[in-house]
Design a protein around this motif. Structure first.
Motif, PDB file in Angstrom:
ATOM      1  N   PHE A   3       0.825  -1.208   0.000  1.00 31.01           N
ATOM      2  CA  PHE A   3       0.000   0.000   0.000  1.00 31.01           C
ATOM      3  C   PHE A   3       0.860   1.260   0.000  1.00 31.01           C
ATOM      4  O   PHE A   3       0.516   2.264  -0.635  1.00 31.01           O
ATOM      5  CB  PHE A   3      -0.916  -0.023   1.232  1.00 31.01           C
ATOM      6  N   ALA A   4       2.009   1.230   0.707  1.00 29.08           N
ATOM      7  CA  ALA A   4       2.882   2.408   0.749  1.00 29.08           C
ATOM      8  C   ALA A   4       3.381   2.767  -0.653  1.00 29.08           C
ATOM      9  O   ALA A   4       3.444   3.945  -1.029  1.00 29.08           O
ATOM     10  CB  ALA A   4       4.067   2.141   1.673  1.00 29.08           C
ATOM     11  N   LYS A   6       1.850   1.999  -3.440  1.00 28.79           N
ATOM     12  CA  LYS A   6       0.703   2.493  -4.208  1.00 28.79           C
ATOM     13  C   LYS A   6       0.463   3.980  -3.936  1.00 28.79           C
ATOM     14  O   LYS A   6       0.214   4.763  -4.864  1.00 28.79           O
ATOM     15  CB  LYS A   6      -0.555   1.691  -3.851  1.00 28.79           C
ATOM     16  N   VAL A   7       0.549   4.356  -2.646  1.00 26.72           N
ATOM     17  CA  VAL A   7       0.373   5.770  -2.299  1.00 26.72           C
ATOM     18  C   VAL A   7       1.471   6.611  -2.939  1.00 26.72           C
ATOM     19  O   VAL A   7       1.225   7.689  -3.510  1.00 26.72           O
ATOM     20  CB  VAL A   7       0.381   5.947  -0.767  1.00 26.72           C
ATOM     21  N   SER A  10       1.054   6.658  -6.961  1.00 27.31           N
ATOM     22  CA  SER A  10      -0.125   7.416  -7.391  1.00 27.31           C
ATOM     23  C   SER A  10       0.067   8.913  -7.160  1.00 27.31           C
ATOM     24  O   SER A  10      -0.308   9.744  -7.998  1.00 27.31           O
ATOM     25  CB  SER A  10      -1.368   6.926  -6.642  1.00 27.31           C
ATOM     26  N   THR A  11       0.690   9.282  -6.027  1.00 27.99           N
ATOM     27  CA  THR A  11       0.918  10.700  -5.744  1.00 27.99           C
ATOM     28  C   THR A  11       1.909  11.305  -6.726  1.00 27.99           C
ATOM     29  O   THR A  11       1.717  12.418  -7.221  1.00 27.99           O
ATOM     30  CB  THR A  11       1.433  10.877  -4.307  1.00 27.99           C
ATOM     31  N   SER A 184       4.697   8.378   2.797  1.00 27.55           N
ATOM     32  CA  SER A 184       3.914   7.156   2.615  1.00 27.55           C
ATOM     33  C   SER A 184       4.367   6.060   3.570  1.00 27.55           C
ATOM     34  O   SER A 184       3.540   5.321   4.129  1.00 27.55           O
ATOM     35  CB  SER A 184       4.008   6.684   1.172  1.00 27.55           C
ATOM     36  N   THR A 188       1.816   4.589   6.525  1.00 25.32           N
ATOM     37  CA  THR A 188       1.398   3.181   6.485  1.00 25.32           C
ATOM     38  C   THR A 188       2.050   2.330   7.563  1.00 25.32           C
ATOM     39  O   THR A 188       1.763   1.138   7.657  1.00 25.32           O
ATOM     40  CB  THR A 188       1.726   2.584   5.107  1.00 25.32           C
TER      41      THR A 188
END
Length: 469
Positions: A3-4, A6-7, A10-11, A184, A188
């Motif tokens: 998830f980290a 992905k953040v 995406s950012t 991130s 997370t």
């Protein structure tokens, strides 16, 4: 992918898109503004050249000379400014008379004129010009006057701005990516700890809990997770709740069987103990048959409503007046036995309801009104159109309900007068089920009551559209 990451990715992508779009809009805006200014200057310059030519040509005519090609050339050459200004003069047949640059006249541009002034922006070999063309008539001779202005610097400046912005965008994007990577990972980190705690609980360690830090969404999520873990240790409460739901269903089911059975027993007793006309016998038998079929359908629907928690039933188009007339006939023996009078009135309309359940709702409201009324009292059931809605109302003139009790009366097993309700075989479930049926139809029960004067209960149903022929 974690998830980290992905953040982070995406950012970074969003920032890159914002930089790209913002830079393009900004540089294009500057370029458009500069190009507009140069266009205005080119048009003004062409107008000045036109006025200067007309002045020089008029001087020739005043001296008694004819306006020949040579005179035109002489008039224009003085405006050339040493070759630094691009001027082309053509006659009315688009034939070039004079050119300070040696280039051919733009015949297509001259043909596009419609008595005004036209311009065109073009370029080749890395050079860009704006060419303006106008026509003028002096001494009966029409000529076309073209002036050109070098605007290469504007395009070069735009390219330089794009290059500079791209370089700075890359630098800022790299810095932003570094910052977002750290952020991130920091954001997370609680999720990583939560994952470790979840694995320990899965292994059987039900006493472990997450430590709550701060007051943000992660902290709230941690609190919710701890609350969920507490709930896992309270399995016995869940079992007790399941048992209570089964008891509620049995009580509700018995409550809803009571009123139809009372009607069936009342009509059956009339058939058994009274001498009746054939028409009356048929009407009584028909009520017994109808209510028996309704009991059959109601049993299945109550099972779905109370046990399966199904919230959608098939609705049909019905006339509320017909429904209210059926309920009047259904409640007649019950009202006679209680010494009450049921008065009905209804306007014709069309509504979309589930007939059996909605009939149950209204019967429950009338039954509650009966329990609150003294012998000889009047109970009213009426339906009327109110704008786009149709309103069903039940009014009694009984004891009324205290204002502080109104919010509680739709709760299961709640009874305002418990001793009186139990004496009349009430279980406190009629209004709870009626309220649930009302919500299933997208409505709610509306109560107005005055202690000692009576109670009015209404439900609004949106009228159905007319069926297309």
């Amino acid at each position: 992918m974690k998830f980290a990451w992905k953040v982070f990715l995406s950012t970074v992508i969003v920032i890159a898109i914002v930089f790209a779009v913002g830079g393009y809009v900004l540089v294009t805006s500057f370029f458009t503004s500069a190009l507009s200014r140069e266009t205005d200057r080119a048009l003004e310059e062409n107008q000045l050249m036109k006025l200067a030519y007309e002045s020089a040509a008029t001087t020739y005519l005043n001296q008694g000379a004819k306006l020949t090609d040579e005179a035109v050339v002489n008039s224009v050459s003085s405006l050339e400014n040493g070759g630094r200004r691009g001027i082309i003069v053509s006659d009315e047949n688009y034939k070039k008379i004079f050119s300070s640059t040696g280039e051919a006249a733009d015949e297509q541009l001259m043909r596009e004129m419609d008595g005004g002034r036209v311009y065109r922006i073009g370029g080749s070999g890395g050079r860009y010009d704006i060419t303006v063309c106008c026509s003028t008539s002096v001494g009966g001779r029409t000529v076309y006057l073209e002036t050109s202005r070098d605007i290469t610097s504007i395009f070069q400046e735009r390219e330089a701005q794009f290059d500079t912005y791209t370089e700075w965008s890359i630098v800022l994007l790299l810095l932003s990516a570094l910052v977002m990577l750290v952020v991130s990972m920091f954001l997370t980190r609680p999720l990583t700890r939560l994952s470790a705690t979840t694995r320990r609980i899965a292994e059987g360690d039900y006493n472990v809990r997450m430590r709550v830090k701060g007051e943000d969404e992660i902290a709230e999520f941690t609190q919710d997770f701890n609350a969920m873990t507490d709930a896992v240790q309270d399995k016995m409460y869940a079992l007790e709740n399941t048992a209570r739901q089964r008891e509620d269903f049995v009580a509700s089911f018995a409550h809803e069987l009571k009123t139809p059975l009372t009607s069936i027993i009342g009509y059956a007793d009339m058939l058994r103990s009274k001498h009746m006309k054939p028409e009356e016998m048929f009407l009584s038998a028909n009520y017994i048959f109808t209510e028996g079929k309704r009991l059959e359908a109601l049993s299945l629907k109550l099972l779905e409503l109370m046990v399966l928690e199904r919230q959608e039933f098939e609705k049909r188009r019905i006339n509320p007046r017909v429904l209210i007339e059926e309920i009047e006939g259904l409640m007649l023996p019950i009202m006679e036995n209680a010494g009450l009078v049921l008065k009905t009135a209804a306007q014709n309309a069309v509504v979309m309801v589930e007939p059996d359940l909605f009939k149950t709702l209204l019967v429950n409201l009338i039954d509650n009104a009966r329990k609150a009324s003294e012998p000889g009292s009047l109970i009213e059931l009426y339906g009327q159109i109110d704008g786009r809605d149709y309103v069903f109302c039940v009014r009694d003139h009984g004891r009324g309900i205290p204002e502080e009790e109104i919010k509680k009366i739709t709760e299961a097993f709640y009874m305002v007068d418990k001793s009186r309700a139990r004496a009349q075989n009430g279980a406190g479930l009629g209004l709870a089920l009626s309220d649930k049926i009302a919500h299933m139809h997208g409505s709610r029960l509306e109560f107005k009551s005055i202690v000692g004067s009576g109670t009015l209960v209404c439900i609004r149903i949106r009228r159905a559209r007319r069926a297309r022929p």
